[in-house]
Scaffold this motif. Sequence first.
Motif, PDB file in Angstrom:
ATOM      1  N   ILE A 204       0.844  -1.200   0.000  1.00  0.00           N
ATOM      2  CA  ILE A 204       0.000   0.000   0.000  1.00  0.00           C
ATOM      3  C   ILE A 204       0.874   1.242   0.000  1.00  0.00           C
ATOM      4  O   ILE A 204       1.688   1.438   0.921  1.00  0.00           O
ATOM      5  CB  ILE A 204      -0.931   0.014   1.226  1.00  0.00           C
ATOM      6  CG1 ILE A 204      -1.833  -1.230   1.244  1.00  0.00           C
ATOM      7  CG2 ILE A 204      -1.771   1.286   1.249  1.00  0.00           C
ATOM      8  CD1 ILE A 204      -2.598  -1.413   2.541  1.00  0.00           C
ATOM      9  N   VAL A 205       0.720   2.061  -1.033  1.00  0.00           N
ATOM     10  CA  VAL A 205       1.330   3.390  -1.057  1.00  0.00           C
ATOM     11  C   VAL A 205       0.184   4.373  -0.871  1.00  0.00           C
ATOM     12  O   VAL A 205      -0.578   4.651  -1.792  1.00  0.00           O
ATOM     13  CB  VAL A 205       2.087   3.652  -2.371  1.00  0.00           C
ATOM     14  CG1 VAL A 205       2.697   5.050  -2.351  1.00  0.00           C
ATOM     15  CG2 VAL A 205       3.161   2.597  -2.593  1.00  0.00           C
ATOM     16  N   ALA A 206       0.041   4.877   0.349  1.00  0.00           N
ATOM     17  CA  ALA A 206      -1.112   5.706   0.715  1.00  0.00           C
ATOM     18  C   ALA A 206      -0.948   7.106   0.151  1.00  0.00           C
ATOM     19  O   ALA A 206      -0.096   7.871   0.601  1.00  0.00           O
ATOM     20  CB  ALA A 206      -1.261   5.752   2.222  1.00  0.00           C
ATOM     21  N   ALA A 207      -1.767   7.417  -0.850  1.00  0.00           N
ATOM     22  CA  ALA A 207      -1.642   8.710  -1.533  1.00  0.00           C
ATOM     23  C   ALA A 207      -3.006   9.354  -1.731  1.00  0.00           C
ATOM     24  O   ALA A 207      -3.168  10.201  -2.604  1.00  0.00           O
ATOM     25  CB  ALA A 207      -0.954   8.512  -2.883  1.00  0.00           C
ATOM     26  N   GLY A 208      -3.992   8.947  -0.931  1.00  0.00           N
ATOM     27  CA  GLY A 208      -5.342   9.476  -1.083  1.00  0.00           C
ATOM     28  C   GLY A 208      -5.601  10.654  -0.176  1.00  0.00           C
ATOM     29  O   GLY A 208      -4.682  11.268   0.377  1.00  0.00           O
ATOM     30  N   THR A 209      -6.879  10.959  -0.001  1.00  0.00           N
ATOM     31  CA  THR A 209      -7.281  12.071   0.860  1.00  0.00           C
ATOM     32  C   THR A 209      -7.425  11.625   2.299  1.00  0.00           C
ATOM     33  O   THR A 209      -6.956  12.283   3.224  1.00  0.00           O
ATOM     34  CB  THR A 209      -8.603  12.675   0.355  1.00  0.00           C
ATOM     35  OG1 THR A 209      -8.450  13.062  -1.010  1.00  0.00           O
ATOM     36  CG2 THR A 209      -8.988  13.887   1.179  1.00  0.00           C
ATOM     37  N   GLY A 210      -8.082  10.463   2.517  1.00  0.00           N
ATOM     38  CA  GLY A 210      -8.316   9.996   3.880  1.00  0.00           C
ATOM     39  C   GLY A 210      -7.257   9.042   4.387  1.00  0.00           C
ATOM     40  O   GLY A 210      -6.682   9.224   5.456  1.00  0.00           O
ATOM     41  N   ASN A 211      -6.975   7.985   3.638  1.00  0.00           N
ATOM     42  CA  ASN A 211      -5.938   6.994   3.978  1.00  0.00           C
ATOM     43  C   ASN A 211      -6.140   6.369   5.359  1.00  0.00           C
ATOM     44  O   ASN A 211      -5.176   6.088   6.078  1.00  0.00           O
ATOM     45  CB  ASN A 211      -4.538   7.641   3.926  1.00  0.00           C
ATOM     46  CG  ASN A 211      -4.234   8.278   2.593  1.00  0.00           C
ATOM     47  OD1 ASN A 211      -4.319   7.641   1.546  1.00  0.00           O
ATOM     48  ND2 ASN A 211      -3.899   9.555   2.615  1.00  0.00           N
ATOM     49  N   ASP A 212      -7.391   6.124   5.725  1.00  0.00           N
ATOM     50  CA  ASP A 212      -7.665   5.606   7.068  1.00  0.00           C
ATOM     51  C   ASP A 212      -7.072   4.221   7.286  1.00  0.00           C
ATOM     52  O   ASP A 212      -6.533   3.936   8.361  1.00  0.00           O
ATOM     53  CB  ASP A 212      -9.178   5.552   7.305  1.00  0.00           C
ATOM     54  CG  ASP A 212      -9.791   6.931   7.415  1.00  0.00           C
ATOM     55  OD1 ASP A 212      -9.530   7.602   8.422  1.00  0.00           O
ATOM     56  OD2 ASP A 212     -10.507   7.349   6.494  1.00  0.00           O
ATOM     57  N   ILE A 213      -7.172   3.342   6.290  1.00  0.00           N
ATOM     58  CA  ILE A 213      -6.695   1.973   6.478  1.00  0.00           C
ATOM     59  C   ILE A 213      -5.186   1.955   6.663  1.00  0.00           C
ATOM     60  O   ILE A 213      -4.661   1.327   7.594  1.00  0.00           O
ATOM     61  CB  ILE A 213      -7.129   1.076   5.305  1.00  0.00           C
ATOM     62  CG1 ILE A 213      -8.658   0.984   5.251  1.00  0.00           C
ATOM     63  CG2 ILE A 213      -6.520  -0.312   5.437  1.00  0.00           C
ATOM     64  CD1 ILE A 213      -9.188   0.301   4.003  1.00  0.00           C
ATOM     65  N   ALA A 214      -4.458   2.639   5.777  1.00  0.00           N
ATOM     66  CA  ALA A 214      -2.999   2.684   5.905  1.00  0.00           C
ATOM     67  C   ALA A 214      -2.586   3.286   7.235  1.00  0.00           C
ATOM     68  O   ALA A 214      -1.688   2.767   7.923  1.00  0.00           O
ATOM     69  CB  ALA A 214      -2.403   3.482   4.746  1.00  0.00           C
ATOM     70  N   ARG A 215      -3.226   4.372   7.619  1.00  0.00           N
ATOM     71  CA  ARG A 215      -2.860   5.034   8.881  1.00  0.00           C
ATOM     72  C   ARG A 215      -3.090   4.105  10.065  1.00  0.00           C
ATOM     73  O   ARG A 215      -2.228   3.986  10.953  1.00  0.00           O
ATOM     74  CB  ARG A 215      -3.677   6.316   9.049  1.00  0.00           C
ATOM     75  CG  ARG A 215      -3.321   7.108  10.308  1.00  0.00           C
ATOM     76  CD  ARG A 215      -4.113   8.396  10.416  1.00  0.00           C
ATOM     77  NE  ARG A 215      -3.764   9.322   9.349  1.00  0.00           N
ATOM     78  CZ  ARG A 215      -4.530   9.583   8.299  1.00  0.00           C
ATOM     79  NH1 ARG A 215      -5.706   8.972   8.165  1.00  0.00           N
ATOM     80  NH2 ARG A 215      -4.150  10.437   7.369  1.00  0.00           N
ATOM     81  N   GLU A 216      -4.228   3.434  10.097  1.00  0.00           N
ATOM     82  CA  GLU A 216      -4.527   2.559  11.225  1.00  0.00           C
ATOM     83  C   GLU A 216      -3.659   1.304  11.234  1.00  0.00           C
ATOM     84  O   GLU A 216      -3.472   0.685  12.283  1.00  0.00           O
ATOM     85  CB  GLU A 216      -6.009   2.186  11.218  1.00  0.00           C
ATOM     86  CG  GLU A 216      -6.954   3.371  11.404  1.00  0.00           C
ATOM     87  CD  GLU A 216      -6.812   4.055  12.759  1.00  0.00           C
ATOM     88  OE1 GLU A 216      -6.293   3.412  13.695  1.00  0.00           O
ATOM     89  OE2 GLU A 216      -7.207   5.230  12.879  1.00  0.00           O
ATOM     90  N   LEU A 217      -3.110   0.928  10.067  1.00  0.00           N
ATOM     91  CA  LEU A 217      -2.175  -0.196  10.004  1.00  0.00           C
ATOM     92  C   LEU A 217      -0.743   0.227  10.338  1.00  0.00           C
ATOM     93  O   LEU A 217       0.163  -0.603  10.363  1.00  0.00           O
ATOM     94  CB  LEU A 217      -2.198  -0.828   8.609  1.00  0.00           C
ATOM     95  CG  LEU A 217      -3.414  -1.691   8.269  1.00  0.00           C
ATOM     96  CD1 LEU A 217      -3.403  -2.083   6.794  1.00  0.00           C
ATOM     97  CD2 LEU A 217      -3.457  -2.942   9.146  1.00  0.00           C
ATOM     98  N   GLY A 218      -0.544   1.515  10.572  1.00  0.00           N
ATOM     99  CA  GLY A 218       0.784   2.001  10.898  1.00  0.00           C
ATOM    100  C   GLY A 218       1.700   2.144   9.701  1.00  0.00           C
ATOM    101  O   GLY A 218       2.926   2.162   9.850  1.00  0.00           O
ATOM    102  N   LEU A 219       1.135   2.272   8.506  1.00  0.00           N
ATOM    103  CA  LEU A 219       1.924   2.412   7.285  1.00  0.00           C
ATOM    104  C   LEU A 219       2.195   3.893   6.982  1.00  0.00           C
ATOM    105  O   LEU A 219       1.450   4.771   7.425  1.00  0.00           O
ATOM    106  CB  LEU A 219       1.178   1.776   6.113  1.00  0.00           C
ATOM    107  CG  LEU A 219       0.942   0.273   6.215  1.00  0.00           C
ATOM    108  CD1 LEU A 219       0.074  -0.210   5.055  1.00  0.00           C
ATOM    109  CD2 LEU A 219       2.256  -0.477   6.238  1.00  0.00           C
TER     110      LEU A 219
END
Length: 296
Positions: free
Chosen positions: A88-103
């Motif tokens: 996952i390369v988190a590049a969106g507006t919310g990115n909730d899943i990546a953030r909560e996974l600690g990415l």
Amino acid sequence: MAPRLGIVVNPTAGRNAGRRTGRDVLDLLRSAGADVHDLSAADAAGALARARAAVADRSVDALVVVGGDGMVHLGASVCAGTDVPLGIVAAGTGNDIARELGLPVRDPAAAVERVLAGRTRAVDAVRSVGGPGEPRWFVGVLAAGFDAVVNERANRWRWPTGATRYTLAVLRELPVFRPIPYVLTLDGVRHVTDAMLVAVGNGPAYGGGMRVTPDASFDDGLLDVLVLHRLPVPEFLRVFPSVFRGEHVHHPAVEVLRAREVRLEARGIVAYADGERFAPLPLDLRVVPGALHVLA
């Protein structure tokens, strides 16, 4: 041996910065010696089909998605239930899943380092049970109440765009919204209620930081089902902002239940999962422990 990576980029992610981020990620991966196959397409359906084909014929060792929660949703739809990991390369507006996974969030170089390191974390994913076609999966939160109704209204409009469209949809929906009659069956136990909002959380947050099921965990084998029971609209408006802090769960109208299998029934409601249009109710959902391997 160089890793064979499939990559899918959402060019409009992060307020249309996704295309540039995608190019940067491709350059970084190739510079590191990875064998990269760009599976992006003109639309999400095309990208999904190409990614599924690549995973099915084992032409890639891992799938990498560049974008927000919607791209994680696409990646999970392909990789869940397989041994092919998801980067996952988190590049969106919310990115909730990546953030909560600690990415890493909006840090392509750091995200690429995680991908290339090759270490995986097994997380739970939620499968929609039954129905025709390919199985449907989600990773974060499924919305099936006021929030889903607003999404349906907003998605019927071509203008305005961006967050303004959803704000306007909320303002249009509030005066006409009424509590929704639900039948919820959790691990075989039936609950009948009128509610403003029902959310099924495999993870804690959605919608750009709204911690709707704040105690949900990606690896506990359980779903957190939040029910906001009938409230007058003014009280609903007073409670709703506290969702960003996860404090709404202390309101007497809020109930959080846990289950492995959930059936949601309500008339005229289309559920949204990971921010994407998922399916109309009724829905039968089952958490599958460790179904998705994330490059973490």
